[in-house]
Design an enzyme around this catalytic site. Structure first.
Site, PDB file in Angstrom:
ATOM      1  N   TYR A  66       7.035  -8.998   7.843  1.00 12.93           N
ATOM      2  CA  TYR A  66       6.547  -7.651   8.134  1.00 12.93           C
ATOM      3  C   TYR A  66       6.917  -7.266   9.560  1.00 12.93           C
ATOM      4  O   TYR A  66       7.144  -8.116  10.419  1.00 12.93           O
ATOM      5  CB  TYR A  66       5.014  -7.597   8.029  1.00 12.93           C
ATOM      6  CG  TYR A  66       4.448  -7.978   6.681  1.00 12.93           C
ATOM      7  CD1 TYR A  66       4.164  -7.006   5.730  1.00 12.93           C
ATOM      8  CD2 TYR A  66       4.162  -9.306   6.378  1.00 12.93           C
ATOM      9  CE1 TYR A  66       3.615  -7.351   4.506  1.00 12.93           C
ATOM     10  CE2 TYR A  66       3.605  -9.653   5.151  1.00 12.93           C
ATOM     11  CZ  TYR A  66       3.344  -8.673   4.221  1.00 12.93           C
ATOM     12  OH  TYR A  66       2.801  -9.015   3.013  1.00 12.93           O
ATOM     13  N   ASP A  93       0.842  -1.200   0.000  1.00 15.54           N
ATOM     14  CA  ASP A  93       0.000   0.000   0.000  1.00 15.54           C
ATOM     15  C   ASP A  93       0.874   1.246   0.000  1.00 15.54           C
ATOM     16  O   ASP A  93       2.067   1.212   0.337  1.00 15.54           O
ATOM     17  CB  ASP A  93      -0.922   0.008   1.217  1.00 15.54           C
ATOM     18  CG  ASP A  93      -1.979  -1.085   1.155  1.00 15.54           C
ATOM     19  OD1 ASP A  93      -2.259  -1.563   0.037  1.00 15.54           O
ATOM     20  OD2 ASP A  93      -2.503  -1.471   2.222  1.00 15.54           O
ATOM     21  N   TYR A 119      -3.548 -10.373   3.878  1.00 15.47           N
ATOM     22  CA  TYR A 119      -3.862  -8.980   4.219  1.00 15.47           C
ATOM     23  C   TYR A 119      -3.461  -8.751   5.675  1.00 15.47           C
ATOM     24  O   TYR A 119      -4.157  -9.183   6.600  1.00 15.47           O
ATOM     25  CB  TYR A 119      -5.356  -8.699   4.023  1.00 15.47           C
ATOM     26  CG  TYR A 119      -5.790  -8.701   2.575  1.00 15.47           C
ATOM     27  CD1 TYR A 119      -5.529  -7.611   1.750  1.00 15.47           C
ATOM     28  CD2 TYR A 119      -6.479  -9.784   2.030  1.00 15.47           C
ATOM     29  CE1 TYR A 119      -5.936  -7.602   0.434  1.00 15.47           C
ATOM     30  CE2 TYR A 119      -6.888  -9.778   0.711  1.00 15.47           C
ATOM     31  CZ  TYR A 119      -6.610  -8.687  -0.093  1.00 15.47           C
ATOM     32  OH  TYR A 119      -7.015  -8.672  -1.409  1.00 15.47           O
TER      33      TYR A 119
END
Length: 562
Positions: free
Chosen positions: A448, A378, A521
């Protein structure tokens, strides 16, 4: 060159004799010896049908005309033909037809500048055509025609070491040739030379053209003709109908040929042949063997339509896409991966695509580029660690950069003042680079680091509970935030491992480090997306959880690592 109603050649004169000598005694002798093997009356018949000299040679399989005579003009070729077969008187007779208006007689000079168009090749092997401006262009030899092609390549600024040559011709050429062959069979099928030479040794028109100009092009361009990503394509189109052959020929043969073929797409061979030329001899043999004498009318000459205009030539020079690949890091939370415009308003201050593409495109001098990446983040997510694999596809590159130039470009991109994006391991790639990235994207793992807030103080048990979860499967429905552009599906994903890192002087904020299956996600995995992702960090800890910031710290793929 003569008009459609004039003879295909004039008697050899002093000027032609000089040209023949200057062309090289060895070449002339070689061609003369080959021409002497031809059947004189058959040659006269073809001339009377207004078949051009090069088509006559290729119908008889005179390959010496292809490889050794690229500099010879039609007048010289006709002169050699006339002398070798003792047809000079016939050629003179053909130059003044009985029914021709004397006021329309042409001088020798006029005959050389006014083209006529072969009833088989439609002028293609006479190197007569209309260009993209609809101007009539005529060249006497294969070499002269190759000069035009070479100039187009050079004007385009293309840097090449090799090239492939591709030609597309109207299908009516094959039909025209078939009709002429049927006519010749009507007269000569019982003769040995016809069965052994005229049918079996014929060189297809397309192949004849390509073989004629390949060697001159190699010399003019200083490049080899063969398999290459750089393509020179000649597309000939013609609006007029082909020779009118009997209906049974159309039904028996032409339709069969169309059904067994495939579309004439760009190929990768050095000299590419379409389905028609590849099967041409086979089709014609089958046609000639299946047609009886009484099937073909004696009035073929009356059915031959005069060709009033040559083909239209579209000349295209282009390179297949080249790929520059590497990995990128994105340091800003206000840079999108690709250009993002909503209602004419840019979202973010820049894009990875534009930053990288604007540097690589000038390096390759291409027409345009496409940006491809192994996944995406994003706009508010940073890409750190080893970076994300990407490819820049350059369309019609005129310059293929060296390894040194690519490294210099990488250095310049990394020296930009804004420091929004960095690239690593930039290199030239073939199609295998694209395959590696696509295959790796489906199997990759991603790591992440997320800054997470929960609605209660963090406990030591929370750290142990999160760390104990290995290879945990979760079910995610398409997030609400992307439902407007993604299908409403349920996806099963895997969280490989997680761990929590406390933040000093904060009881409710912490860093969550995790490794997941590609396509997970992460934001929804943290807050649960109103129950659309389960389990989530919130449901596991039994409290509300929100994500404040997210970074991609590693994309585990083997490609473009160094």
């Amino acid at each position: 060159m003569v008009s459609g109603t004039d003879a295909p050649a004039e008697v050899i004169n002093d000027r032609d004799e000089a040209h023949v000598i200057s062309a090289g005694d060895d070449v002339v002798k070689l061609l003369t010896d080959a021409v002497r093997t031809l059947h004189p009356q058959a040659v006269k018949d073809l001339l009377s049908l207004e078949v051009c000299i090069r088509c006559i040679f290729r119908l008889f399989g005179v390959r010496e005309c292809i490889y050794n005579c690229t500099l010879l003009s039609p007048s010289i070729l006709y002169s050699i033909l006339g002398k070798a077969l003792d047809l000079e008187g016939d050629l003179v007779d053909n130059s003044s037809r009985a029914n021709e208006d004397p006021s329309k007689q042409h001088s020798t000079k006029e005959l050389e500048i006014e083209p006529n168009f072969c009833r088989i090749c439609l002028g293609i092997l006479q190197f007569v055509y209309h260009d993209d401006k609809n101007m009539l262009v005529r060249r006497d030899s294969a070499h002269d025609f190759a000069v035009i092609i070479a100039e187009v390549v050079k004007q385009g600024g293309h840097q090449i070491d090799n090239f492939s040559l591709e030609v597309s011709v109207p299908p009516s050429i094959i039909e025209n040739e078939q009709a002429v062959r049927l006519y010749m069979q009507r007269k000569y099928n019982s003769e040995v030379w016809f069965r052994e030479k005229f049918i079996s040794e014929c060189v297809p028109a397309k192949e004849f053209l390509k073989l004629s100009i390949a060697t001159p092009l190699e010399t003019l361009l200083g490049a080899q003709c063969g398999l290459s990503s750089f393509r020179i394509r000649l597309t000939f189109g013609h609006s007029e109908a082909s020779i009118k052959v009997p209906d049974f020929v159309e039904k028996k043969e032409c339709n069969k040929r169309r059904k067994t073929g495939a579309s004439d797409d760009l190929g990768t061979a050095g000299i590419e042949c379409s389905y028609i030329s590849a099967n041409e001899n086979h089709v014609t043999k089958r046609s000639l063997n299946g047609v009886q004498d009484h099937d073909f009318p004696d009035c073929l000459k009356l059915q031959l339509e005069k060709v009033n205009e040559p083909c239209h030539l579209t000349l295209l020079c282009c390179r297949a896409p080249i790929y520059i690949g590497g990995r990128y890091l994105k340091y800003s939370r206000n840079v999108s991966q690709t250009r993002w415009i909503i209602d004419d308003e840019r979202m973010g201050e820049a894009s990875v695509e534009e930053i990288i593409g604007s540097s690589i495109l000038p390096m390759c001098q291409g027409d345009n580029y496409k940006f491809h990446a192994a996944g995406r983040e994003d706009i508010d997510v940073r890409m750190l660690g080893s970076g994300r694999p990407f490819l820049v596809e350059i369309q019609n590159a005129r310059h293929v950069p060296s390894e040194v130039v690519i490294k210099e470009t990488e250095g310049k991109m990394n020296m930009l003042e804004n420091k929004l994006v960095k690239v690593k391991n930039l290199r030239m790639l073939g199609n295998e680079g694209w395959t590696m990235m696509r295959e790796g994207e489906a199997e990759k793992q991603k790591q992440y680091t997320a800054l997470v807030w929960i609605s209660r103080p963090l406990k030591d048990d929370d750290l142990q509970r999160i760390a104990s979860l290995k290879e945990m499967q979760i079910l995610q429905r398409t997030p609400i935030r992307v439902l407007h552009r993604r299908s409403p599906l349920e996806r099963q994903k895997v969280i490989h491992w997680m761990k929590i890192e406390r933040i000093t002087e904060s009881s409710q904020y912490f860093l969550l480090h995790l490794c997941t299956q590609a396509g997970t996600y992460i934001k929804e995995f943290v807050h649960g997306d109103f129950g659309r992702t389960h389990p989530s960090i919130g449901s596991i800890l039994g409290c509300r959880a929100e994500i404040s910031q997210l970074d991609v710290t590693d994309v585990k793929m083997d490609c473009f690592l160094g």
